[in-house]
Design a protein around this motif. Structure first.
Motif, PDB file in Angstrom:
ATOM      1  N   GLN A   1       0.832  -1.205   0.000  1.00  0.00           N
ATOM      2  CA  GLN A   1       0.000   0.000   0.000  1.00  0.00           C
ATOM      3  C   GLN A   1       0.872   1.262   0.000  1.00  0.00           C
ATOM      4  OE1 GLN A   1      -2.427   1.196   3.553  1.00  0.00           O
ATOM      5  NE2 GLN A   1      -4.083   1.076   2.097  1.00  0.00           N
TER       6      GLN A   1
ATOM      7  N   VAL B   1      -4.037  15.025  -3.438  1.00  0.00           N
ATOM      8  CA  VAL B   1      -4.887  13.956  -2.890  1.00  0.00           C
ATOM      9  C   VAL B   1      -4.088  12.681  -2.603  1.00  0.00           C
ATOM     10  CG1 VAL B   1      -7.034  14.864  -3.832  1.00  0.00           C
ATOM     11  CG2 VAL B   1      -5.730  13.208  -5.172  1.00  0.00           C
TER      12      VAL B   1
ATOM     13  N   LEU C   1      -2.337  13.281   0.779  1.00  0.00           N
ATOM     14  CA  LEU C   1      -3.181  13.114   1.968  1.00  0.00           C
ATOM     15  C   LEU C   1      -3.095  11.679   2.468  1.00  0.00           C
ATOM     16  CD1 LEU C   1      -6.427  14.958   0.760  1.00  0.00           C
ATOM     17  CD2 LEU C   1      -4.566  15.891   2.143  1.00  0.00           C
ATOM     18  N   VAL C   2      -3.193  10.726   1.523  1.00  0.00           N
ATOM     19  CA  VAL C   2      -3.147   9.317   1.914  1.00  0.00           C
ATOM     20  C   VAL C   2      -1.785   8.983   2.527  1.00  0.00           C
ATOM     21  CG1 VAL C   2      -3.361   6.951   1.099  1.00  0.00           C
ATOM     22  CG2 VAL C   2      -4.809   8.726   0.134  1.00  0.00           C
TER      23      VAL C   2
ATOM     24  N   PHE D   1      -1.595  10.242   6.277  1.00  0.00           N
ATOM     25  CA  PHE D   1      -2.397   9.520   7.257  1.00  0.00           C
ATOM     26  C   PHE D   1      -1.988   8.046   7.366  1.00  0.00           C
ATOM     27  CE2 PHE D   1      -4.794  13.333   6.777  1.00  0.00           C
ATOM     28  CZ  PHE D   1      -5.372  13.531   8.028  1.00  0.00           C
TER      29      PHE D   1
ATOM     30  N   LEU E   1      -2.106   4.972  10.262  1.00  0.00           N
ATOM     31  CA  LEU E   1      -2.951   3.810   9.999  1.00  0.00           C
ATOM     32  C   LEU E   1      -2.123   2.523  10.030  1.00  0.00           C
ATOM     33  CD1 LEU E   1      -5.199   5.161   7.086  1.00  0.00           C
ATOM     34  CD2 LEU E   1      -5.874   4.784   9.450  1.00  0.00           C
ATOM     35  N   SER E   2      -1.016   2.504   9.298  1.00  0.00           N
ATOM     36  CA  SER E   2      -0.282   1.247   9.122  1.00  0.00           C
ATOM     37  C   SER E   2       1.017   1.168   9.913  1.00  0.00           C
ATOM     38  CB  SER E   2       0.076   1.043   7.646  1.00  0.00           C
ATOM     39  OG  SER E   2      -1.058   1.079   6.838  1.00  0.00           O
TER      40      SER E   2
ATOM     41  N   MET F   1      -8.373  -5.704   6.903  1.00  0.00           N
ATOM     42  CA  MET F   1      -8.409  -4.237   7.004  1.00  0.00           C
ATOM     43  C   MET F   1      -7.546  -3.600   5.923  1.00  0.00           C
ATOM     44  SD  MET F   1      -7.733  -3.821  11.066  1.00  0.00           S
ATOM     45  CE  MET F   1      -8.193  -2.141  11.421  1.00  0.00           C
ATOM     46  N   ILE F   2      -6.304  -4.089   5.885  1.00  0.00           N
ATOM     47  CA  ILE F   2      -5.361  -3.457   4.965  1.00  0.00           C
ATOM     48  C   ILE F   2      -5.729  -3.761   3.517  1.00  0.00           C
ATOM     49  CG2 ILE F   2      -3.667  -5.328   5.159  1.00  0.00           C
ATOM     50  CD1 ILE F   2      -2.536  -1.797   5.094  1.00  0.00           C
TER      51      ILE F   2
ATOM     52  N   SER G   1      -8.516  -1.257   2.519  1.00  0.00           N
ATOM     53  CA  SER G   1      -8.061   0.112   2.244  1.00  0.00           C
ATOM     54  C   SER G   1      -7.116   0.138   1.045  1.00  0.00           C
ATOM     55  CB  SER G   1      -7.397   0.702   3.487  1.00  0.00           C
ATOM     56  OG  SER G   1      -6.270  -0.038   3.866  1.00  0.00           O
TER      57      SER G   1
ATOM     58  N   ALA H   1      -9.248   0.035  -2.048  1.00  0.00           N
ATOM     59  CA  ALA H   1      -9.981   1.299  -2.213  1.00  0.00           C
ATOM     60  C   ALA H   1      -9.050   2.417  -2.666  1.00  0.00           C
ATOM     61  CB  ALA H   1     -10.663   1.675  -0.897  1.00  0.00           C
ATOM     62  N   PHE H   2      -7.923   2.581  -1.964  1.00  0.00           N
ATOM     63  CA  PHE H   2      -7.001   3.667  -2.326  1.00  0.00           C
ATOM     64  C   PHE H   2      -6.405   3.447  -3.713  1.00  0.00           C
ATOM     65  CE2 PHE H   2      -6.205   4.436   2.417  1.00  0.00           C
ATOM     66  CZ  PHE H   2      -7.083   5.504   2.435  1.00  0.00           C
TER      67      PHE H   2
ATOM     68  N   VAL I   1      -9.236   3.984  -6.450  1.00  0.00           N
ATOM     69  CA  VAL I   1      -9.689   5.368  -6.582  1.00  0.00           C
ATOM     70  C   VAL I   1      -8.549   6.261  -7.090  1.00  0.00           C
ATOM     71  CG1 VAL I   1     -10.472   7.400  -5.296  1.00  0.00           C
ATOM     72  CG2 VAL I   1     -11.535   5.181  -4.885  1.00  0.00           C
ATOM     73  N   LEU I   2      -7.384   6.155  -6.439  1.00  0.00           N
ATOM     74  CA  LEU I   2      -6.277   7.032  -6.843  1.00  0.00           C
ATOM     75  C   LEU I   2      -5.753   6.659  -8.228  1.00  0.00           C
ATOM     76  CD1 LEU I   2      -4.313   7.391  -3.476  1.00  0.00           C
ATOM     77  CD2 LEU I   2      -5.795   9.073  -4.574  1.00  0.00           C
TER      78      LEU I   2
ATOM     79  N   LEU J   1      -8.202   8.061 -10.740  1.00  0.00           N
ATOM     80  CA  LEU J   1      -8.102   9.524 -10.797  1.00  0.00           C
ATOM     81  C   LEU J   1      -6.807   9.952 -11.475  1.00  0.00           C
ATOM     82  CD1 LEU J   1      -9.429  10.464  -7.239  1.00  0.00           C
ATOM     83  CD2 LEU J   1     -10.605  10.797  -9.423  1.00  0.00           C
TER      84      LEU J   1
ATOM     85  N   GLU K   1      -0.714   9.452  17.934  1.00  0.00           N
ATOM     86  CA  GLU K   1      -1.031   9.507  16.510  1.00  0.00           C
ATOM     87  C   GLU K   1      -1.573   8.171  15.999  1.00  0.00           C
ATOM     88  OE1 GLU K   1       1.103   8.496  13.658  1.00  0.00           O
ATOM     89  OE2 GLU K   1       0.402   9.863  12.103  1.00  0.00           O
TER      90      GLU K   1
ATOM     91  N   LEU L   1      -5.560   7.341  14.924  1.00  0.00           N
ATOM     92  CA  LEU L   1      -5.881   6.990  13.539  1.00  0.00           C
ATOM     93  C   LEU L   1      -6.244   5.513  13.401  1.00  0.00           C
ATOM     94  CD1 LEU L   1      -3.286   9.108  11.546  1.00  0.00           C
ATOM     95  CD2 LEU L   1      -5.657   9.610  12.051  1.00  0.00           C
ATOM     96  N   PHE L   2      -5.511   4.650  14.140  1.00  0.00           N
ATOM     97  CA  PHE L   2      -5.813   3.224  14.027  1.00  0.00           C
ATOM     98  C   PHE L   2      -7.133   2.892  14.707  1.00  0.00           C
ATOM     99  CE2 PHE L   2      -5.397  -1.263  15.309  1.00  0.00           C
ATOM    100  CZ  PHE L   2      -5.272  -1.809  14.046  1.00  0.00           C
TER     101      PHE L   2
ATOM    102  N   TYR M   1      -9.782   3.330  12.257  1.00  0.00           N
ATOM    103  CA  TYR M   1      -9.356   2.874  10.933  1.00  0.00           C
ATOM    104  C   TYR M   1     -10.391   3.007   9.808  1.00  0.00           C
ATOM    105  CZ  TYR M   1      -6.425   0.236   7.692  1.00  0.00           C
ATOM    106  OH  TYR M   1      -5.654  -0.123   6.621  1.00  0.00           O
TER     107      TYR M   1
ATOM    108  N   VAL N   1     -10.264   5.848   6.759  1.00  0.00           N
ATOM    109  CA  VAL N   1     -10.177   5.468   5.343  1.00  0.00           C
ATOM    110  C   VAL N   1     -11.354   6.068   4.567  1.00  0.00           C
ATOM    111  CG1 VAL N   1     -10.258   3.528   3.729  1.00  0.00           C
ATOM    112  CG2 VAL N   1      -8.855   3.367   5.790  1.00  0.00           C
TER     113      VAL N   1
ATOM    114  N   LEU O   1     -10.859   9.821   4.229  1.00  0.00           N
ATOM    115  CA  LEU O   1      -9.827  10.148   3.237  1.00  0.00           C
ATOM    116  C   LEU O   1     -10.371  10.005   1.824  1.00  0.00           C
ATOM    117  CD1 LEU O   1      -6.547   8.537   4.651  1.00  0.00           C
ATOM    118  CD2 LEU O   1      -6.908  10.939   4.055  1.00  0.00           C
ATOM    119  N   LEU O   2     -11.116   8.906   1.583  1.00  0.00           N
ATOM    120  CA  LEU O   2     -11.701   8.713   0.253  1.00  0.00           C
ATOM    121  C   LEU O   2     -12.681   9.850  -0.064  1.00  0.00           C
ATOM    122  CD1 LEU O   2     -12.220   4.845   0.361  1.00  0.00           C
ATOM    123  CD2 LEU O   2     -10.633   6.073  -1.133  1.00  0.00           C
TER     124      LEU O   2
ATOM    125  N   TRP P   1     -12.582  12.909   1.134  1.00  0.00           N
ATOM    126  CA  TRP P   1     -11.786  14.118   0.914  1.00  0.00           C
ATOM    127  C   TRP P   1     -11.214  14.101  -0.516  1.00  0.00           C
ATOM    128  CZ3 TRP P   1      -7.230  15.638   4.736  1.00  0.00           C
ATOM    129  CH2 TRP P   1      -6.889  16.975   4.525  1.00  0.00           C
ATOM    130  N   ILE P   2     -10.708  12.937  -0.917  1.00  0.00           N
ATOM    131  CA  ILE P   2     -10.136  12.801  -2.259  1.00  0.00           C
ATOM    132  C   ILE P   2     -11.195  13.100  -3.316  1.00  0.00           C
ATOM    133  CG2 ILE P   2      -9.240  11.099  -3.895  1.00  0.00           C
ATOM    134  CD1 ILE P   2      -7.899   9.723  -1.415  1.00  0.00           C
TER     135      ILE P   2
ATOM    136  N   PHE Q   1     -11.661  18.888 -11.119  1.00  0.00           N
ATOM    137  CA  PHE Q   1     -11.986  18.302 -12.424  1.00  0.00           C
ATOM    138  C   PHE Q   1     -13.264  18.857 -13.048  1.00  0.00           C
ATOM    139  CE2 PHE Q   1      -9.659  13.915 -11.914  1.00  0.00           C
ATOM    140  CZ  PHE Q   1      -8.461  14.591 -11.923  1.00  0.00           C
TER     141      PHE Q   1
END
Lengths: 383, 254
Positions: free
Chosen positions: A10, A67, A70-71, A74, A78-79, A337-338, A341, A344-345, A348-349, A352, B73, B77-78, B81, B85, B88-89, B91-92, B100
């Motif tokens: 990721q 964008v 941002l990922v 964070f 998260l990880s 979980m991972i 995400s 999804a990331f 989407v990214l 985009l 931190e 965030l965890f 979780y 996520v 963030l999606l 926001w993106i 766009f």
């Protein structure tokens, strides 16, 4: 796959995507600022159109840089919360500087530059793009400082179960930072310049009506590409003086390193000993244009190779010889979980990013007309 | 020193709610007040010059979290979780919607990205309510706790109202009413209330988990001198894009 591999994947996917856009931002920002300066100084419509056209490409590219960034920010929490637990007191300082000062100002000034067109006094508007450039470079410096700490944990000591910052000077004069930062800046300038070269070659090959516009852009591109690749290669080799012992010994980092070195050297030869001497003729020699266009993606590929070499060469360490990636991973992070995400990331990214490149390609194909950046409806009536 | 950095952190989060709150509010109101393409164009144009200067407050919040509360931190965030996520999606999608929506022609293209702006704004607003409740309860409760979900609705409504007040201040014809700058400041303060409340509630806990003095000193020496510049840049945005004749320019880049 294990959670650790997924978390690393990721970071690699989002990090690579992020840098594809960042490297172009770093190159185009000063180029656009130079064009804007010429416009303010000489007041010629040609310079205004250059600023708006390349500025529009710069800001469309910028959107994805933000964008994906941002990922990145964070993801540490998260990880990789083990990193902030173990070395947050050290690693957090450059990261906080990047977000609290550098990027904060960059984003504010970029908004002023984009939307201040026709509202701000000329020189104040010009100052905005230079401030954007300055703060973007400061951002790059702090991020490289944070990364260099992972490569070589200078300026900090282990106290009990975590690291503490003892020498801020050592953190910012890290031997893995002082040459890697200008290397990255050089790569950015080279990438941005090659986009100017490739896009101009495309327009000139198609017998554009904007001959003067793209002749000038091509020459600016070749000049800056020469400066950029010179810096990149010079500071690239200089880095080997400060490299960790055994970093590329039979490791997966050696392959991307080899590709970057091999292709990078050839590119340097072509740019410095063919393109630069022939700069006067390149705009007219249409047979060279497909070749120039083919070269445009190479800096992006090499930039990713460079990061893969730097980061994979560091394995299995998160912080060299102090903390492993396995220990840095957030305890309790599970594969579902991972995976969720990551999918999804990445989806989407990735999508985009593709749309963003199509939009940039559209601007290049249309050329400098009907630009949104700095557009004023019915300019004849307002003035 | 811990108290100074707590205040900085609180100001950043409250600033994010008070400033980005109205951008998210305008995003939420797009399908409500902007029935036509040109109506939505004008609503987006009203907030466009502020968005980049506003959303960056959250980037700073996350950076300050890492710098000032490194041991928290990961926990924060965890602990959140799936919410983080999803936010963030959101926001993106909101951001790319803005960047766009005017980059290609056609009503379908712009309609799609306008929808993404609204969906993203909704995800972020609602997510904030859920996240704040989870933080207030020490991440012990389920993320689907009814009180948390209700707080999500409350934050969403607060942002929508704040967005409406912003439109009424900057471009009264879009909101159908006129509001003063003072009214906007009040609705901003109200929008920031949930965040400030949770922060004050967790003050002792935060003070206990602050980074050591050496790190705080470095942050203070390096970051605080720039505070006046950061504030000046923000003030410059508000001075440049204040309401008045020609406040909203069409075409706007967003």
């Amino acid at each position: 796959m294990e959670a650790l591999e997924l978390a690393r994947l990721q970071f690699a996917v989002t990090g690579s995507l992020h840098f594809l856009f960042v490297v172009l931002t770093l190159g185009l920002a000063p180029l656009v600022a130079i064009m804007h300066t010429r416009w303010v100084r000489a007041g010629k419509p040609l310079h205004e159109r250059l600023t708006r056209f390349w500025g529009q490409i710069y800001v469309i590219n910028y959107a994805l840089g933000v964008v994906t960034g941002l990922v990145m920010e964070f993801q540490f929490g998260l990880s990789w919360s083990g990193l902030s637990h173990y070395a947050g007191d050290v690693f957090g300082a450059p990261l906080a500087m990047e977000t609290l000062v550098a990027f904060f100002l960059e984003s504010t000034f970029l908004g002023l530059w984009i939307f201040g067109w026709g509202r701000l006094p000329k020189r104040a508007h010009l100052a905005c793009i230079w401030l954007v450039t300055l703060t973007a470079y400061a951002s790059a410096f702090f991020i490289m400082a944070a990364n260099s700490f992972l490569q070589n944990p200078a300026g900090a000591l282990v106290r009990g179960d975590h690291m503490e910052l003892v020498d801020i000077g050592a953190l910012f004069t890290n031997k893995t930072l002082i040459f890697s930062f200008p290397h990255v800046i050089g790569a950015g300038l080279f990438t941005g310049a090659m986009v100017l070269v490739g896009a101009s070659a495309y327009q000139l090959r198609r017998r554009t009506s904007e001959v003067e516009f793209f002749t000038k852009s091509l020459r600016t591109g070749v000049t800056m590409a020469s400066i950029g690749i010179f810096l990149t290669v010079g500071f690239g080799y200089a880095q080997f003086a400060g490299i960790q012992e055994g970093k590329f010994k039979g490791d997966s980092g050696a392959v991307p390193l080899g590709i970057m070195l091999e292709v990078g050297q050839w590119l340097a030869l072509v740019v410095l000993f063919l393109m630069l001497p022939l700069i006067r003729f390149l705009p007219r020699w249409r047979w060279t244009h497909p070749l120039l266009m083919l070269m445009t993606p190479l800096p992006f590929v090499l930039a990713i190779m460079g990061w893969l070499a730097r980061e994979m060469g560091r394995q299995p360490w998160m912080i060299w010889e102090k903390l492993t990636v396995a220990d840095a991973m957030t305890p309790g992070l599970t594969p579902p979980m991972i995976t969720g995400s990551l999918v999804a990331f990445a989806a989407v990214l990735g999508l985009l990013a593709l749309v963003d490149y199509v939009l940039i390609a559209r601007v290049v194909r249309r050329g400098p007309r009907d630009l949104d950046l700095g557009a004023v409806r019915e300019p004849a009536l307002t003035y | 020193m811990e108290l100074i950095w707590f205040t900085c952190f609180a100001l950043l989060l409250a600033g994010y709610f008070a400033l980005e709150g109205f951008d998210l509010g305008v995003g939420l109101l797009l399908p409500v007040l902007g029935r036509s393409v040109s109506g939505r164009d004008r609503m987006v144009a009203a907030m466009a010059p502020f968005v980049l200067a506003n959303e960056v407050w959250l980037v700073a919040v996350a950076g300050a979290l890492f710098g000032v509360y490194p041991s928290l931190e990961g926990e924060v965030l965890f602990g959140l979780y799936p919410v983080v996520v999803a936010m963030l999606l959101s926001w993106i999608l909101r951001d790319t919607g803005l960047w766009f929506r005017r980059r290609a022609e056609g009503a379908a293209w712009r309609g799609f990205w306008d929808l993404m702006i609204t969906v993203g704004s909704l995800g972020l607003s609602f997510g904030w309510g859920v996240a704040l409740y989870a933080a207030a309860t020490g991440f012990g409760s389920s993320l689907l706790n009814p009180v948390g979900l209700m707080l999500g609705v409350v934050v969403t409504l607060l942002f929508a109202f704040h967005g409406w007040t912003f439109l009424a201040w900057r471009s009264p014809d879009l909101a159908g009413a006129t509001r003063s700058g003072r009214a906007l400041a009040v609705s901003g303060a109200v929008a920031a209330l949930p965040a400030v409340g949770v922060l004050l509630g967790s003050l002792p806990y935060l003070l206990d988990h602050t980074a050591p003095a050496a790190t705080l000193n470095v942050l203070s020496v390096m970051a605080l001198p720039f505070a006046p510049i950061v504030v000046a840049a923000q003030v410059w945005v508000w001075r440049t894009f204040r309401p008045g004749k020609n406040a909203i320019r069409i075409p706007s880049f967003f």
